[in-house]
Write a protein that holds these residues in place. Structure first.
Motif, PDB file in Angstrom:
ATOM      1  N   SER A 190      21.641  33.679  45.806  1.00 54.10           N
ATOM      2  CA  SER A 190      21.153  34.296  47.101  1.00 54.10           C
ATOM      3  C   SER A 190      22.354  34.811  47.863  1.00 54.10           C
ATOM      4  O   SER A 190      23.603  34.426  47.528  1.00 54.10           O
ATOM      5  CB  SER A 190      20.477  33.377  48.066  1.00 54.10           C
ATOM      6  OG  SER A 190      21.312  32.409  48.662  1.00 54.10           O
ATOM      7  N   ASN A 191      22.266  35.510  48.616  1.00 55.04           N
ATOM      8  CA  ASN A 191      23.354  36.380  49.562  1.00 55.04           C
ATOM      9  C   ASN A 191      23.983  35.087  50.166  1.00 55.04           C
ATOM     10  O   ASN A 191      25.107  35.244  50.597  1.00 55.04           O
ATOM     11  CB  ASN A 191      23.059  37.338  50.457  1.00 55.04           C
ATOM     12  CG  ASN A 191      22.652  38.654  49.717  1.00 55.04           C
ATOM     13  OD1 ASN A 191      22.991  38.687  48.639  1.00 55.04           O
ATOM     14  ND2 ASN A 191      21.929  39.593  50.106  1.00 55.04           N
ATOM     15  N   ALA A 192      23.171  34.298  51.005  1.00 55.87           N
ATOM     16  CA  ALA A 192      23.805  33.114  51.756  1.00 55.87           C
ATOM     17  C   ALA A 192      24.653  32.319  50.836  1.00 55.87           C
ATOM     18  O   ALA A 192      25.621  32.034  51.344  1.00 55.87           O
ATOM     19  CB  ALA A 192      22.804  32.355  52.379  1.00 55.87           C
ATOM     20  N   ALA A 193      24.253  32.023  49.836  1.00 58.90           N
ATOM     21  CA  ALA A 193      24.910  31.172  48.702  1.00 58.90           C
ATOM     22  C   ALA A 193      26.328  31.861  48.362  1.00 58.90           C
ATOM     23  O   ALA A 193      27.346  31.287  48.243  1.00 58.90           O
ATOM     24  CB  ALA A 193      24.231  30.779  47.388  1.00 58.90           C
ATOM     25  N   TYR A 194      26.323  33.076  48.101  1.00 63.04           N
ATOM     26  CA  TYR A 194      27.359  33.955  47.725  1.00 63.04           C
ATOM     27  C   TYR A 194      28.470  33.886  48.834  1.00 63.04           C
ATOM     28  O   TYR A 194      29.693  33.675  48.688  1.00 63.04           O
ATOM     29  CB  TYR A 194      27.148  35.429  47.347  1.00 63.04           C
ATOM     30  CG  TYR A 194      28.212  36.311  47.241  1.00 63.04           C
ATOM     31  CD1 TYR A 194      29.128  36.245  46.256  1.00 63.04           C
ATOM     32  CD2 TYR A 194      28.521  37.134  48.258  1.00 63.04           C
ATOM     33  CE1 TYR A 194      30.241  37.052  45.976  1.00 63.04           C
ATOM     34  CE2 TYR A 194      29.508  38.047  48.052  1.00 63.04           C
ATOM     35  CZ  TYR A 194      30.579  37.929  46.952  1.00 63.04           C
ATOM     36  OH  TYR A 194      31.424  38.593  46.816  1.00 63.04           O
TER      37      TYR A 194
ATOM     38  N   ALA B 125      33.401  32.268  51.496  1.00 64.59           N
ATOM     39  CA  ALA B 125      34.281  31.580  52.674  1.00 64.59           C
ATOM     40  C   ALA B 125      34.946  30.435  52.249  1.00 64.59           C
ATOM     41  O   ALA B 125      35.962  30.341  52.547  1.00 64.59           O
ATOM     42  CB  ALA B 125      32.987  31.221  53.736  1.00 64.59           C
ATOM     43  N   ASP B 126      34.371  29.625  51.382  1.00 67.90           N
ATOM     44  CA  ASP B 126      35.029  28.398  50.689  1.00 67.90           C
ATOM     45  C   ASP B 126      36.272  28.990  50.033  1.00 67.90           C
ATOM     46  O   ASP B 126      37.674  28.224  50.234  1.00 67.90           O
ATOM     47  CB  ASP B 126      34.310  27.721  49.898  1.00 67.90           C
ATOM     48  CG  ASP B 126      33.208  26.968  50.661  1.00 67.90           C
ATOM     49  OD1 ASP B 126      33.276  26.817  51.812  1.00 67.90           O
ATOM     50  OD2 ASP B 126      32.326  26.461  49.959  1.00 67.90           O
ATOM     51  N   LEU B 127      36.299  30.080  49.385  1.00 66.39           N
ATOM     52  CA  LEU B 127      37.350  30.555  48.710  1.00 66.39           C
ATOM     53  C   LEU B 127      38.477  30.947  49.657  1.00 66.39           C
ATOM     54  O   LEU B 127      39.671  30.688  49.522  1.00 66.39           O
ATOM     55  CB  LEU B 127      36.960  31.880  47.714  1.00 66.39           C
ATOM     56  CG  LEU B 127      38.155  32.294  46.988  1.00 66.39           C
ATOM     57  CD1 LEU B 127      38.683  31.267  45.879  1.00 66.39           C
ATOM     58  CD2 LEU B 127      37.450  33.625  46.224  1.00 66.39           C
ATOM     59  N   TYR B 128      38.172  31.710  50.698  1.00 73.30           N
ATOM     60  CA  TYR B 128      38.982  32.218  51.468  1.00 73.30           C
ATOM     61  C   TYR B 128      39.640  30.991  52.350  1.00 73.30           C
ATOM     62  O   TYR B 128      40.906  31.333  52.628  1.00 73.30           O
ATOM     63  CB  TYR B 128      38.448  33.066  52.578  1.00 73.30           C
ATOM     64  CG  TYR B 128      38.102  34.444  52.080  1.00 73.30           C
ATOM     65  CD1 TYR B 128      38.931  35.086  51.189  1.00 73.30           C
ATOM     66  CD2 TYR B 128      36.889  35.233  52.573  1.00 73.30           C
ATOM     67  CE1 TYR B 128      38.867  36.301  50.555  1.00 73.30           C
ATOM     68  CE2 TYR B 128      36.468  36.540  52.054  1.00 73.30           C
ATOM     69  CZ  TYR B 128      37.640  37.153  51.081  1.00 73.30           C
ATOM     70  OH  TYR B 128      37.269  38.335  50.590  1.00 73.30           O
ATOM     71  N   ARG B 129      38.828  30.119  52.590  1.00 74.99           N
ATOM     72  CA  ARG B 129      39.638  28.817  53.451  1.00 74.99           C
ATOM     73  C   ARG B 129      40.692  28.251  52.574  1.00 74.99           C
ATOM     74  O   ARG B 129      41.407  27.547  53.139  1.00 74.99           O
ATOM     75  CB  ARG B 129      38.442  27.998  53.593  1.00 74.99           C
ATOM     76  CG  ARG B 129      37.660  28.139  55.037  1.00 74.99           C
ATOM     77  CD  ARG B 129      36.863  26.875  55.520  1.00 74.99           C
ATOM     78  NE  ARG B 129      35.679  26.907  54.668  1.00 74.99           N
ATOM     79  CZ  ARG B 129      34.599  27.596  54.739  1.00 74.99           C
ATOM     80  NH1 ARG B 129      34.456  28.355  55.787  1.00 74.99           N
ATOM     81  NH2 ARG B 129      33.374  27.331  54.204  1.00 74.99           N
ATOM     82  N   LYS B 130      40.498  28.205  51.207  1.00 77.21           N
ATOM     83  CA  LYS B 130      41.520  27.499  50.425  1.00 77.21           C
ATOM     84  C   LYS B 130      42.718  28.068  50.228  1.00 77.21           C
ATOM     85  O   LYS B 130      43.821  27.737  50.154  1.00 77.21           O
ATOM     86  CB  LYS B 130      40.747  27.548  48.957  1.00 77.21           C
ATOM     87  CG  LYS B 130      39.807  26.407  48.688  1.00 77.21           C
ATOM     88  CD  LYS B 130      39.292  26.440  47.245  1.00 77.21           C
ATOM     89  CE  LYS B 130      38.151  25.406  47.206  1.00 77.21           C
ATOM     90  NZ  LYS B 130      37.350  25.497  45.967  1.00 77.21           N
TER      91      LYS B 130
END
Length: 85
Positions: free
Chosen positions: A69-73, A78-83
């Motif tokens: 889903s768009n929310a899961a994507y 967001a997790d990737l950017y935080r890393k």
């Protein structure tokens, strides 16, 4: 993405063992060799004959489709950017 569209609608899915479809379908679809006509026919017959099997794959498919889903994507991005931030 016909596989995901079908799963979102609660339709049990039969898909190919080739290409990217196993990754998309996960464990939420019956997989068949797309060149094996008897295997395709057998999968259709299995769904035809077994309401519990259809229900299982319909429910599993809905859960699998939610992973795309768009929310899961958005959450994965967001997790990737935080890393890296």
């Amino acid at each position: 993405m016909p596989i995901l569209e079908a799963m979102q609608l609660g339709t049990p899915v039969i898909t190919s063992t080739k290409g990217s479809t196993p990754e998309v379908a996960g464990d939420a679809a019956l997989m068949v060799d797309p060149y094996d006509v008897p295997a395709i026919a057998g999968a259709i017959r299995r769904f035809e004959a077994d309401a519990d099997l259809r229900d299982h794959y319909a429910q599993a498919g809905t859960a699998q489709a939610a992973k795309f889903s768009n929310a899961a994507y958005d959450a994965r991005l967001a997790d990737l950017y935080r890393k890296f931030a």
